[in-house]
Design a protein around this motif. Structure first.
Motif, PDB file in Angstrom:
ATOM      1  N   VAL A  96      11.932  66.583  38.007  1.00  0.00           N
ATOM      2  CA  VAL A  96      11.834  66.897  36.579  1.00  0.00           C
ATOM      3  C   VAL A  96      12.170  65.667  35.740  1.00  0.00           C
ATOM      4  N   LEU A  97      13.239  64.955  36.111  1.00  0.00           N
ATOM      5  CA  LEU A  97      13.609  63.746  35.366  1.00  0.00           C
ATOM      6  C   LEU A  97      12.519  62.688  35.456  1.00  0.00           C
ATOM      7  N   LEU A  98      11.927  62.536  36.652  1.00  0.00           N
ATOM      8  CA  LEU A  98      10.849  61.568  36.826  1.00  0.00           C
ATOM      9  C   LEU A  98       9.659  61.929  35.943  1.00  0.00           C
ATOM     10  N   LEU A  99       9.309  63.213  35.920  1.00  0.00           N
ATOM     11  CA  LEU A  99       8.178  63.663  35.112  1.00  0.00           C
ATOM     12  C   LEU A  99       8.442  63.430  33.625  1.00  0.00           C
ATOM     13  N   LEU A 100       9.670  63.736  33.176  1.00  0.00           N
ATOM     14  CA  LEU A 100      10.010  63.533  31.764  1.00  0.00           C
ATOM     15  C   LEU A 100       9.923  62.058  31.392  1.00  0.00           C
ATOM     16  N   CYS A 101      10.505  61.203  32.233  1.00  0.00           N
ATOM     17  CA  CYS A 101      10.487  59.762  31.939  1.00  0.00           C
ATOM     18  C   CYS A 101       9.060  59.225  31.912  1.00  0.00           C
ATOM     19  N   LEU A 102       8.246  59.632  32.887  1.00  0.00           N
ATOM     20  CA  LEU A 102       6.864  59.154  32.936  1.00  0.00           C
ATOM     21  C   LEU A 102       6.064  59.647  31.734  1.00  0.00           C
ATOM     22  N   SER A 103       6.305  60.890  31.327  1.00  0.00           N
ATOM     23  CA  SER A 103       5.543  61.441  30.207  1.00  0.00           C
ATOM     24  C   SER A 103       5.819  60.671  28.920  1.00  0.00           C
ATOM     25  N   VAL A 104       7.069  60.221  28.753  1.00  0.00           N
ATOM     26  CA  VAL A 104       7.402  59.443  27.561  1.00  0.00           C
ATOM     27  C   VAL A 104       6.934  57.997  27.715  1.00  0.00           C
ATOM     28  N   ASN A 105       7.196  57.420  28.894  1.00  0.00           N
ATOM     29  CA  ASN A 105       6.853  56.009  29.116  1.00  0.00           C
ATOM     30  C   ASN A 105       5.350  55.767  29.044  1.00  0.00           C
ATOM     31  N   LEU A 106       4.559  56.727  29.553  1.00  0.00           N
ATOM     32  CA  LEU A 106       3.104  56.588  29.532  1.00  0.00           C
ATOM     33  C   LEU A 106       2.483  57.164  28.263  1.00  0.00           C
ATOM     34  N   ASP A 107       3.356  57.643  27.362  1.00  0.00           N
ATOM     35  CA  ASP A 107       2.920  58.150  26.057  1.00  0.00           C
ATOM     36  C   ASP A 107       1.869  59.248  26.179  1.00  0.00           C
ATOM     37  N   GLY A 110      10.647  49.954  31.042  1.00  0.00           N
ATOM     38  CA  GLY A 110      10.608  51.400  31.212  1.00  0.00           C
ATOM     39  C   GLY A 110      10.707  51.817  32.664  1.00  0.00           C
ATOM     40  N   LEU A 111      10.120  51.023  33.569  1.00  0.00           N
ATOM     41  CA  LEU A 111      10.169  51.353  34.993  1.00  0.00           C
ATOM     42  C   LEU A 111      11.608  51.326  35.508  1.00  0.00           C
ATOM     43  N   ALA A 112      12.369  50.294  35.138  1.00  0.00           N
ATOM     44  CA  ALA A 112      13.763  50.193  35.590  1.00  0.00           C
ATOM     45  C   ALA A 112      14.582  51.361  35.048  1.00  0.00           C
ATOM     46  N   LEU A 113      14.388  51.705  33.779  1.00  0.00           N
ATOM     47  CA  LEU A 113      15.139  52.809  33.195  1.00  0.00           C
ATOM     48  C   LEU A 113      14.803  54.118  33.895  1.00  0.00           C
ATOM     49  N   THR A 114      13.525  54.332  34.229  1.00  0.00           N
ATOM     50  CA  THR A 114      13.121  55.556  34.936  1.00  0.00           C
ATOM     51  C   THR A 114      13.849  55.674  36.278  1.00  0.00           C
ATOM     52  N   CYS A 126      14.086  56.785  24.140  1.00  0.00           N
ATOM     53  CA  CYS A 126      12.766  56.714  23.498  1.00  0.00           C
ATOM     54  C   CYS A 126      12.497  55.322  22.945  1.00  0.00           C
ATOM     55  N   ARG A 127      13.549  54.652  22.454  1.00  0.00           N
ATOM     56  CA  ARG A 127      13.375  53.310  21.913  1.00  0.00           C
ATOM     57  C   ARG A 127      12.940  52.333  23.002  1.00  0.00           C
ATOM     58  N   MET A 128      13.446  52.541  24.240  1.00  0.00           N
ATOM     59  CA  MET A 128      13.052  51.666  25.338  1.00  0.00           C
ATOM     60  C   MET A 128      11.661  51.990  25.866  1.00  0.00           C
ATOM     61  N   PHE A 129      11.276  53.273  25.787  1.00  0.00           N
ATOM     62  CA  PHE A 129      10.003  53.697  26.345  1.00  0.00           C
ATOM     63  C   PHE A 129       8.830  53.522  25.384  1.00  0.00           C
ATOM     64  N   LEU A 130       9.036  53.799  24.100  1.00  0.00           N
ATOM     65  CA  LEU A 130       7.928  53.943  23.163  1.00  0.00           C
ATOM     66  C   LEU A 130       7.821  52.750  22.227  1.00  0.00           C
ATOM     67  N   CYS A 131       6.665  52.144  22.187  1.00  0.00           N
ATOM     68  CA  CYS A 131       6.376  51.064  21.251  1.00  0.00           C
ATOM     69  C   CYS A 131       6.309  51.640  19.834  1.00  0.00           C
ATOM     70  N   GLY A 132       7.063  51.056  18.915  1.00  0.00           N
ATOM     71  CA  GLY A 132       7.052  51.500  17.524  1.00  0.00           C
ATOM     72  C   GLY A 132       8.112  52.517  17.186  1.00  0.00           C
ATOM     73  N   PHE A 133       8.837  53.028  18.192  1.00  0.00           N
ATOM     74  CA  PHE A 133       9.866  54.035  17.904  1.00  0.00           C
ATOM     75  C   PHE A 133      11.141  53.344  17.444  1.00  0.00           C
ATOM     76  N   ASN A 134      11.753  53.875  16.379  1.00  0.00           N
ATOM     77  CA  ASN A 134      13.020  53.321  15.900  1.00  0.00           C
ATOM     78  C   ASN A 134      14.136  54.353  15.982  1.00  0.00           C
ATOM     79  N   ARG A 135      13.957  55.476  15.300  1.00  0.00           N
ATOM     80  CA  ARG A 135      14.983  56.510  15.315  1.00  0.00           C
ATOM     81  C   ARG A 135      14.357  57.849  14.953  1.00  0.00           C
ATOM     82  N   PHE A 136      15.070  58.920  15.233  1.00  0.00           N
ATOM     83  CA  PHE A 136      14.598  60.252  14.882  1.00  0.00           C
ATOM     84  C   PHE A 136      14.625  60.420  13.362  1.00  0.00           C
ATOM     85  N   PRO A 137      13.779  61.281  12.816  1.00  0.00           N
ATOM     86  CA  PRO A 137      13.794  61.504  11.363  1.00  0.00           C
ATOM     87  C   PRO A 137      15.118  62.115  10.914  1.00  0.00           C
ATOM     88  N   SER A 138      15.405  61.981   9.632  1.00  0.00           N
ATOM     89  CA  SER A 138      16.702  62.409   9.098  1.00  0.00           C
ATOM     90  C   SER A 138      17.012  63.883   9.331  1.00  0.00           C
TER      91      SER A 138
END
Length: 499
Positions: A256-267, A215-219, A101-113
């Motif tokens: 399924v993996l492609l769809l998951l990666c795209l859904s996160v990468n494209l926000d 994000g494309l390379a990671l996908t 998520c950190r690689m895909f999403l702008c502004g993401f740092n970590r999951f909440p506590s």
């Protein structure tokens, strides 16, 4: 199994025999220690009993969990692997997903506590290592374990795992005892779970090795390694290298993996663009406004004023717009500096929202241009109340001034920087420094480190105060001092006349 003995009897006799190898030595140590302490007239029955219960409770859990894992495989190599991996699986998966998520999403740092707290509970080694720490806790005057009730929770879970293992053992077929996964209904879970973990791990590792951060390379790599993991799991289950006939399952997994990666990468979920309305925010914490001169101002703010919160939301919007410029090409674009920004909103409904932005570009020509990221960030640093909060004068003034000294004073004779201690004037210097701060001639912050204004109006020398402050109760050692000495530093300026 050929004997006329019920499986329940076989299971219970073997389970209890194995458990006795762990519990009986604890009982023997307990009895002998009681005898020795009683003979020396220093018996602590409560402490010894707590030790016995906690040690035995942990053994009950881990042994029962190992037995539960053993019910799903008959392979002596797979059993310790399954047991070891499952002990840490949740923590590792949360780490992997967070990095993706950190690689895909702008502004993401970590999951909440709460996510990490749940991961800790589902990773017994982590939770128990904290629970059985011994010392002073929560200001108590007596020593003890941090959270012995957690051990009781895991011991109860151990009983549940033992009963679940018995239920699985009752229905497991004898002819599958040598399989890597001996329960058929669990085989798809193993296959797709193994492929998913392989995809995430292989994708992140490959991007790291090849220095690819897009994000494309990671996908691409996640899908590739997921398919590889699928065929590897199929080989283990079939005990054969002839697994190409399972290509339909691998294709479905890849999709399924492609769809998951795209859904996160494209926000698709609107994570990147979400900025809370100012009216929904009760307070906001800002981290990362570190600025020159780099002295005792920690760059952290907590704002509750509605006007300031409104400015923070505007800064957040500008950070979202500036984020596409935060790659290596920003240098070529002529950025004069970079800003790290960490925002944590505390919302009226009791939830929090956190965003983290790295290397936001700053431009000197924008310092006085209203509506720019640089000007708005500089506006926070120009507010004296904000700067006072960064220096945290109130916290320092709770302690006792011990001494004052000058750091980095140039000695013209030795041609080197030295430290000069000032005797008997610590309080007078503190009062003078505070007076200069109120007049705005000291403590001035500069967003751009190499700006000419900063170079002309700050000295190399810092004024330092040694302050004796009380330790928090949970950190203090009851047999030692309850105070600690900290150093407060502020950069001198040629305009600080009182100082």
């Amino acid at each position: 199994h050929a004997l006329p003995v019920r499986r329940e009897a076989l299971f219970c006799s073997n389970y209890l025999a194995g458990l006795s190898f762990l519990l009986l030595p604890h009982l023997a140590v307990y009895i002998f220690t009681i005898a020795v302490e009683a003979s020396l007239n220093c018996l602590d029955l409560g402490g010894l009993t707590a030790w016995l219960l906690c040690q035995s409770g942990m053994c009950l859990f881990f042994y029962s969990f190992a037995v539960f894992c053993a019910m799903f495989t008959g392979n002596l190599v797979a059993l310790p692997l399954f047991y070891g991996i499952l002990n840490f699986l949740v923590y590792l998966m949360v780490n992997l997903v967070e990095q993706v998520c950190r690689m895909f999403l702008c502004g993401f740092n970590r999951f909440p506590s709460p996510v990490w707290q749940a991961a800790a509970w589902l990773t017994p080694w982590l939770r128990l290592s904290d629970a059985v720490q011994y010392g002073y806790f929560n200001g108590s005057d007596t020593r003890g374990m941090y959270d012995p009730s957690a051990v009781a929770v895991y011991a109860a879970a151990g009983v549940v795992f033992a009963l679940a293992a018995l239920l699985v053992y009752r229905v497991r077929h004898i002819e599958t005892a040598g399989d890597v996964v001996s329960v058929k209904v669990v085989r798809p879970v193993f296959k797709y779970g193994f492929a998913f973990c392989t995809g995430l791990t292989g994708g992140l590792a490959t991007c790291g090795i090849l220095y690819q951060d897009s994000g494309l390379a990671l996908t691409v790599w996640v899908v590739f390694w997921g398919i590889v993991g699928y065929f590897a799991a199929e080989m283990l289950l079939k005990k054969s290298f002839r697994v190409l006939k399972a290509w339909k399952g691998s294709a479905a997994l890849g999709a399924v993996l492609l769809l998951l990666c795209l859904s996160v990468n494209l926000d698709w979920y609107g994570f990147e663009s979400r900025v809370p309305a100012a009216g929904q925010v009760e307070s906001v914490d800002i981290y990362g406004l570190a600025s020159a001169p780099y002295d005792g101002a920690h760059g952290s703010l907590t704002l509750t004023d509605p006007e300031n919160i409104q400015l923070v939301t505007q800064l957040h919007q500008m950070a979202i717009q500036a984020e596409p410029e935060t790659d290596a090409s920003a240098n070529a674009a002529g950025a004069d500096g970079y800003l790290y920004l960490d925002l944590t909103y505390h919302l009226a409904d009791g939830t929090t929202l956190r965003r983290d932005y790295d290397s936001l570009p700053l431009y000197e020509e924008d310092l006085n241009t209203e509506g720019t990221l640089t000007a708005l960030a500089n506006q926070f640093l120009s507010d004296q109340d904000n700067v006072a909060q960064m220096y945290d004068f109130e916290e320092v003034e709770k302690g006792r001034l011990v001494e004052a000294y000058l750091d980095s004073v140039w000695n013209t004779q030795t041609q080197s920087y030295e430290t000069v201690y000032i005797d008997g004037s610590a309080q007078e210097l503190w009062d003078a420094m505070k007076q200069d701060f109120e007049e705005g001639t000291i403590g001035v912050r500069y967003l751009l480190e190499n700006s000419q204004a900063r170079l002309d109006n700050t000295c190399v020398t810092d004024l330092c105060f040694s302050v004796e402050v009380p330790l928090p109760p949970e950190l203090g050692d009851r047999e030692a001092s309850q105070t600690d000495t900290v150093v407060f530093t502020i950069t001198l300026t040629p305009n600080a006349s009182h100082t």
